[in-house]
Design a protein around this motif. Structure first.
Motif, PDB file in Angstrom:
ATOM      1  N   ASN A 347       0.833  -1.203   0.000  1.00  0.00           N
ATOM      2  CA  ASN A 347       0.000   0.000   0.000  1.00  0.00           C
ATOM      3  C   ASN A 347       0.870   1.257   0.000  1.00  0.00           C
ATOM      4  O   ASN A 347       1.811   1.373   0.786  1.00  0.00           O
ATOM      5  CB  ASN A 347      -0.921   0.020   1.223  1.00  0.00           C
ATOM      6  N   THR A 349       1.665   4.879   1.033  1.00  0.00           N
ATOM      7  CA  THR A 349       1.277   5.703   2.172  1.00  0.00           C
ATOM      8  C   THR A 349       1.398   7.199   1.891  1.00  0.00           C
ATOM      9  O   THR A 349       0.886   8.007   2.657  1.00  0.00           O
ATOM     10  CB  THR A 349       2.140   5.371   3.399  1.00  0.00           C
ATOM     11  N   ARG A 350       2.084   7.546   0.801  1.00  0.00           N
ATOM     12  CA  ARG A 350       2.276   8.967   0.506  1.00  0.00           C
ATOM     13  C   ARG A 350       2.609   9.126  -0.970  1.00  0.00           C
ATOM     14  O   ARG A 350       3.349   8.323  -1.533  1.00  0.00           O
ATOM     15  CB  ARG A 350       3.418   9.523   1.364  1.00  0.00           C
ATOM     16  N   THR A 420       8.974   9.650   6.454  1.00  0.00           N
ATOM     17  CA  THR A 420       8.848   8.739   7.592  1.00  0.00           C
ATOM     18  C   THR A 420       9.559   7.433   7.301  1.00  0.00           C
ATOM     19  O   THR A 420       9.400   6.840   6.231  1.00  0.00           O
ATOM     20  CB  THR A 420       7.366   8.472   7.899  1.00  0.00           C
ATOM     21  N   THR A 423       8.377   3.855   5.291  1.00  0.00           N
ATOM     22  CA  THR A 423       7.088   3.984   4.610  1.00  0.00           C
ATOM     23  C   THR A 423       7.274   3.777   3.105  1.00  0.00           C
ATOM     24  O   THR A 423       8.346   4.047   2.555  1.00  0.00           O
ATOM     25  CB  THR A 423       6.462   5.361   4.865  1.00  0.00           C
ATOM     26  N   THR A 488      10.600   2.165  -0.750  1.00  0.00           N
ATOM     27  CA  THR A 488      10.452   2.204   0.695  1.00  0.00           C
ATOM     28  C   THR A 488      11.609   3.015   1.270  1.00  0.00           C
ATOM     29  O   THR A 488      12.769   2.713   1.008  1.00  0.00           O
ATOM     30  CB  THR A 488      10.485   0.781   1.286  1.00  0.00           C
TER      31      THR A 488
END
Length: 549
Positions: A347, A349-350, A420, A423, A488
């Motif tokens: 998924n 996330t940003r 982050t 993520t 990531t």
């Protein structure tokens, strides 16, 4: 105490985790000025141990590389190791945002591990426009013997470093940009520091035995122009790019954008004679060409003066990009097959959308990302962050994740975004301009999932390659087009995302990504090495205690 124990002790004192089972490779570089003549006209260049291009670094996955650099130039110096991920170790990345420069008459020792990597890379100086006159060279990372490679061992392998060349000193080019002007068009193109005359006096760059297969590592080390590379009369089997084994297809030519590297296999299966390797500019109103000779060991004639033509238009190049596929059945530096990482099922996330622009600020040319044109700070960003004085040097997140609706103004400031730790992020590069762009991200490989014409919208995700996109560290963005990458942020540090076009980068088309481990653990990031140079506002401050435990 033996030499290995001494080295281990020294590295422990430097705050570096020691991998006792992995060998160390030591290099000493003397960086000087010297006279070179890449296009037949003598000029001042940057030499490493008297060589141009610089000496090769040959390593194997997980080796520790130690390079002691003596700066005998008359100005500061930094080296970056283009494509080497510097896991947990942005201190060694060699960009102005992470490192103080090596001052004239001093030395600095880089120490890094080529952790879990293979492939063809190169190094170059990041200070000013020094790359324009040399200081670059090849850096190869072989697979460990236990890891199979998806092709037979070649008879030999060769570096082919291609790039545009301006024929001026790096200081005069820097003055040109500082005065508000553009670099303009290059003077020519070079191949391994030269260009064959084609008058019968040229010595071959390489030789090939009939019937044997050779590996060529091709990198565009230039400043501005994408180049098309091709062999006269021979096809190239593409096997690797920037750390990824590819599904092996044959190509008559390859578009190599600035900062990119490709590894190909070429078989000497033609009539025994000389043949040209050719590199020529793409997507420009001018055509500049470099060539070098490859000679069969039993060759009986000169190379034909009729050079193979380059393709026309960028649609051809876009289709070539789409043909590149990750080899999911091959192993790489990691012991598990590459295809075991199902990135398409993670998924997002940003989403960060980055749009480049260019404008005049106070009468001078500036390039920007999302309206901010980056400037380097006297105190490296990473040092300021580590010492706890970041607020005195820069502000985080001066740009938002989405660009302004109208990009008609440019703000000049350090450009740093927060990410982050660990993520999974989607980054969109959108190019509204008329020239092709090339971006690099230090510290990572990312999945290049799409390059498409037009503007990006969330619906365009249905065009992504979510199965076997290449894992690499550079991506091109064609005019009036966009490119999408996924990655990531699992490598803590301060990492430079930049235009590989020297003019654009120097005049602000770059930013830094700060990735902090919330646990401040030495498992995630190395502490400031004891030998790390400090400068700027932290120069006379007491060194922090071990921040990461």
């Amino acid at each position: 105490m033996g030499r290995g124990a001494v080295v281990a002790l020294m590295l422990c004192l430097l705050g570096v985790t020691v991998y006792g089972e992995d060998p160390y490779l030591y290099f000493t570089w003397n960086v000087t000025y010297g006279t070179i003549s890449p296009l037949g006209v003598p000029q001042q260049g940057i030499l490493i141990n008297g060589q141009f291009p610089g000496p090769e670094i040959n390593s194997t996955s997980n080796n520790n590389v130690v390079v002691n650099v003596f700066n005998n130039l008359d100005e500061p110096l930094l080296f970056t190791w283009h494509g080497i991920q510097q896991r947990k170790n942005s201190w060694q990345d060699g960009t102005p945002g992470t490192s103080c420069p090596i001052l004239p008459g001093t030395n600095y020792t880089y120490k890094f591990q080529v952790k879990d990597q293979i492939g063809s890379y190169f190094y170059y100086p990041t200070t000013g426009l020094q790359r324009a006159v040399g200081g670059f060279g090849g850096l190869r990372v072989f697979s460990r013997l236990l890891i199979p490679v998806p092709y037979l061992d070649p008879e030999d392998e060769y570096w082919v470093l291609i790039g545009d060349w301006f024929g001026k000193s790096h200081k005069s080019l820097k003055m040109l940009l500082d005065s508000g002007r553009s670099l303009g068009r290059p003077t020519g193109v070079i191949m391994n520091g030269k260009n064959a005359k084609g008058d019968g006096t040229d010595e071959p760059l390489f030789t090939m035995k009939p019937g044997k297969t050779y590996k060529y590592r091709i990198c565009n080390t230039g400043l501005k122009d994408a180049l098309n590379f091709r062999f006269q009369g021979h096809s190239m089997k593409l096997v690797e790019t920037e750390g990824s084994h590819l599904v092996q297809n044959n190509y008559d030519s390859l578009d190599v954008h600035v900062g990119q590297c490709y590894t190909v296999l070429v078989t000497a299966d033609k009539e025994p004679m000389d043949y040209y390797m050719v590199a020529s500019t793409r997507f420009t109103k001018y055509t500049l060409t470099a060539k070098g000779i490859v000679r069969y060991t039993n060759g009986k004639g000169p190379a034909s003066p009729v050079l193979p033509p380059a393709p026309v238009g960028w649609a051809w190049s876009l289709n070539q990009f789409r043909s590149f596929r990750w080899n999911l059945t091959a192993s790489a530096a990691r012991p598990n097959p590459q295809g075991s990482y199902h990135y398409g099922q993670i998924n997002i996330t940003r989403t960060i959308k980055l749009v480049n622009s260019v404008s005049k600020v106070d009468g001078k040319l500036r390039y920007a990302i999302n309206g901010v044109s980056h400037v380097d700070t006297e105190t490296p960003l990473k040092l300021a962050e580590y010492y706890g004085v970041a607020d005195k040097v820069f502000k985080y997140d001066t740009i938002s994740d989405m660009p302004p609706a109208i990009l008609n103004t440019i703000t000049i400031a350090p450009n740093v975004i927060n990410a982050t730790f660990r993520t999974f992020i989607e980054v969109i590069f959108e190019n509204h301009g008329k020239t092709v762009q090339s971006y690099n991200l230090d510290g990572y490989s990312f999945f290049a999932v799409a390059v498409e014409p037009g503007t990006w919208t969330p619906e365009k995700r249905k065009n992504y390659n979510l199965l076997d996109a290449i894992s690499r560290h550079t991506i091109q963005v064609f005019p009036k087009s966009w490119a999408a990458i996924m990655l990531t942020f699992d490598n803590a540090g301060m990492w430079n995302l930049r235009s590989e076009h020297a003019e654009n980068r120097y005049l602000g088309q770059q930013l830094y990504v700060s990735v902090l481990s919330p646990e401040f653990s030495n498992r995630d990031e190395y502490n400031l090495p004891e030998t790390q140079q400090v400068c700027g506002i932290v120069k006379d401050m007491p060194r922090p205690a071990q921040k990461y435990n």
